[in-house]
Design an enzyme around this catalytic site. Structure first.
Site: not given
Ligand code: GLY
Ligand code: MN
Ligand code: MN
Length: 439
Positions: A40, A244, A261, A272, A351, A355, A362, A385, A389, A407, A409
Site C-alpha cells: 500500500d 556514483h 556531491d 548539483d 567524465h 551537463h 542531467h 565539475e 580520481y 571533484r 562542482e
C-alpha cells in the site's frame, strides 16, 4: 524568500510550444504515473518534468492536450475528479474547475472520460506530437485512440498520419531558462550551499558518511526543499573515486578526504554541488597538490563559459589544466599535447566537465546541433565539475597519490557577457575550507 514560477509563465510556455507546432497538429502529454514501493506504500510522487514545465500541475492520472486554434480552448487537461471520500484519505485534488481557475488551462475534463473525448479532438489533425517511445503503455493508448478514428473513416473521419516525438520542440524550450526559472534555481543553489557548509562544519573522524548525508537532508528539508535532486554522494577516502557512490556507510577517518556531491530539488528545479574537504580540516601535501589542480581546472572552465564559445570549450580548458597538472606532479609523463592526443588523462578524469542543469539534474537539450557543438547562449544553465580520481589499486602511480578522489562542482547560468555562478557561497579554496572547518 520563496521563489516560484508564476501561472502566467506556464501559459506562455504552452503558447510558445503551440507556436512551434505544425499547422493542423495536436500534442498529448501524460503526467507521471504513481509508483508502488511495496503493497500500500507509494514512492513519493514526482511529476514528469515535461508535464510540470507546461502545467505546474502536480497530480498523477492527468493528460495535457494542446490543440492550437481549438475554438473552445487550446490547452485542455484531463485530470482526476474531486472526490470527498478519496480526498479524506489521500489529500486535496484540484479537479476540473480548479485546473481552469488556478492553472490557467482553457478547458478540463475527468480523466475517466478521456477515451470518449480525446479521439474527437485528435480527429481532423494530421500530426500528433507525443512522447513517442517513452512508455509503451502510453504508445498503445495513443494507437487505440487513433484506431477509434480509423474505424470511422467511412463516415468521413480523418485520422492523423504523422506521429512525432514532442521532445524535439519541448526540450529546446526547456534549455533556455527564464528569469523566474533562474530565481528558482538560485534558491535551490542557495539551500544546497547552506547544506554543504553545514556538512563541512560537522565532519569529524569517528562519524560516518551517512551522518553527513543526514546534515544535508536536514538543511534541504528545513528550507522547504523536500527532496534531493538525486541521491546524495558522500564518499570518504577511496570512495571518493567511485563516481556514483551512494552507499554512504563508511566511517570517516583522520587523514582522508570526503567528497560530497549533493543538491536539493526546489520547486522541481535541481541544484548539483560537489565539494571535497579533509575530515581533519587540514589538507595533506598530496591532497593539496591534487586539489589545487582541480580548482584551477574549474576556474579555467568557468572562464570559458560565455556567449561566443560552444559547449565543448569549458571541457577542453579543464582537460588542459588537469593534464598539465598531472604531468607537473609526475603522475603522467610526456608533453601536454601528446597526453591530450592520447587521452592518457582518462584513468584519472573519465567524465565530462559538466551537463545541462534544470528541472532534471542531467537536464534536457542537445549538446550538438548537427555535427557542431552547441553555442552557449544567455539562459543556458550547466554544471562545471572537473575532478581527479587516483584509483586505490592504480599501480602505475606512486602510492602516496592512491585513493585520493577530488571533484569540485558549481552550477552556472550563461549571461550576456559571461556566466553567473549560483553556488559560489560554499567555500572551495583551501584557505576558505580550512577556515570554515576550524571555526
Ligand atoms: N550528481 C551527478 C552529477 O554530478 O552529474
Ligand atoms: Mn554532482
Ligand atoms: Mn553534475
Amino acid at each position: 524568500m520563496a521563489a516560484t514560477i508564476p501561472v502566467k509563465e506556464f501559459n506562455e510556455r504552452r503558447r510558445r510550444l503551440m507556436d512551434r507546432m505544425a499547422p493542423e497538429s495536436i500534442a498529448i502529454l501524460p503526467a507521471a504515473p504513481e509508483r508502488v514501493r511495496n503493497r500500500d506504500v507509494l514512492h513519493p510522487f514526482r511529476q514528469d518534468s515535461d508535464f510540470h514545465y507546461l502545467t505546474g500541475f502536480n497530480e498523477p492520472e492527468a493528460v495535457l492536450v494542446l490543440i492550437p486554434g481549438r475554438e473552445h480552448g487550446e490547452s485542455v487537461l484531463f485530470c482526476r475528479e474531486r472526490n470527498p471520500e478519496k480526498e479524506l484519505w489521500d489529500g486535496f485534488l484540484v479537479g476540473q474547475e480548479g485546473a481552469i481557475e488556478n492553472y490557467g488551462l482553457d478547458d478540463a475534463f475527468p480523466i475517466a472520460d478521456i477515451d470518449d473525448i480525446l479521439p474527437g479532438m485528435i480527429e481532423g489533425r494530421s500530426r500528433v506530437y507525443y512522447p513517442l517511445g517513452k512508455d509503451t503503455g502510453f504508445d498503445a493508448r495513443v494507437m487505440e485512440w487513433v484506431k477509434m478514428i480509423r474505424s470511422k473513416v467511412k463516415s468521413g473521419a480523418h485520422p492523423p498520419g504523422e506521429f512525432v516525438a514532442l521532445e524535439h520542440l519541448l526540450h529546446d524550450l526547456r534549455l533556455y531558462k527564464s528569469p523566474a526559472e533562474i530565481k528558482v534555481m538560485a534558491k535551490a543553489g542557495e539551500i544546497s550551499c547552506e547544506a554543504h557548509k553545514r556538512a563541512m562544519k560537522r565532519a569529524r573522524k569517528g562519524g560516518y558518511e551517512y551522518n553527513l548525508e543526514a546534515e544535508l537532508i536536514h538543511t534541504f528539508m528545513d528550507h522547504g526543499a523536500r527532496s534531493t535532486a538525486y541521491p546524495s554522494i558522500v564518499g570518504s577516502g577511496a570512495n571518493g573515486c567511485i563516481l556514483h557512490y551512494i552507499e554512504n556507510s563508511a566511517p570517516l577517518k583522520e587523514g582522508e578526504l570526503v567528497l560530497i556531491d549533493a543538491g536539493c530539488e526546489y520547486e522541481c528545479y535541481a541544484s548539483d554541488i560537489t565539494r571535497t574537504f579533509p575530515v581533519s580540516g587540514k589538507f595533506s601535501p598530496e591532497q593539496r597538490a591534487l586539489y589545487e589542480i582541480v580548482l584551477s581546472a574549474q576556474y579555467a572552465a568557468i572562464d570559458e563559459i560565455h556567449p561566443g564559445n560552444h559547449w565543448d570549450h569549458p571541457h577542453q580548458a579543464a582537460l588542459r589544466v588537469l593534464t598539465q597538472g598531472l604531468i607537473d606532479l609526475g603522475i603522467l609523463s610526456g608533453t601536454l599535447e601528446d597526453a591530450l592526443e592520447q587521452q592518457s588523462y582518462r584513468p584519472f578524469f573519465m567524465h565530462r566537465t559538466g551537463h545541462w542543469l534544470g528541472m532534471d539534474v542531467h537536464d534536457v537539450g542537445d549538446y550538438k546541433v548537427g555535427d557542431a557543438w552547441r553555442q552557449l547562449e544567455p539562459g543556458m544553465a550547466m554544471t562545471v565539475e572537473p575532478g581527479l580520481y587516483i584509483a586505490p589499486d592504480n599501480m602505475d602511480v606512486d602510492e602516496k597519490w592512491r585513493g585520493i578522489g577530488i571533484r569540485i562542482e558549481d552550477d552556472v547560468v550563461v549571461t550576456k557577457d559571461g556566466c553567473r555562478n549560483l553556488t559560489e557561497a560554499v567555500p572551495k579554496t583551501i584557505p576558505e575550507i580550512e577556515a570554515l572547518m576550524a571555526d
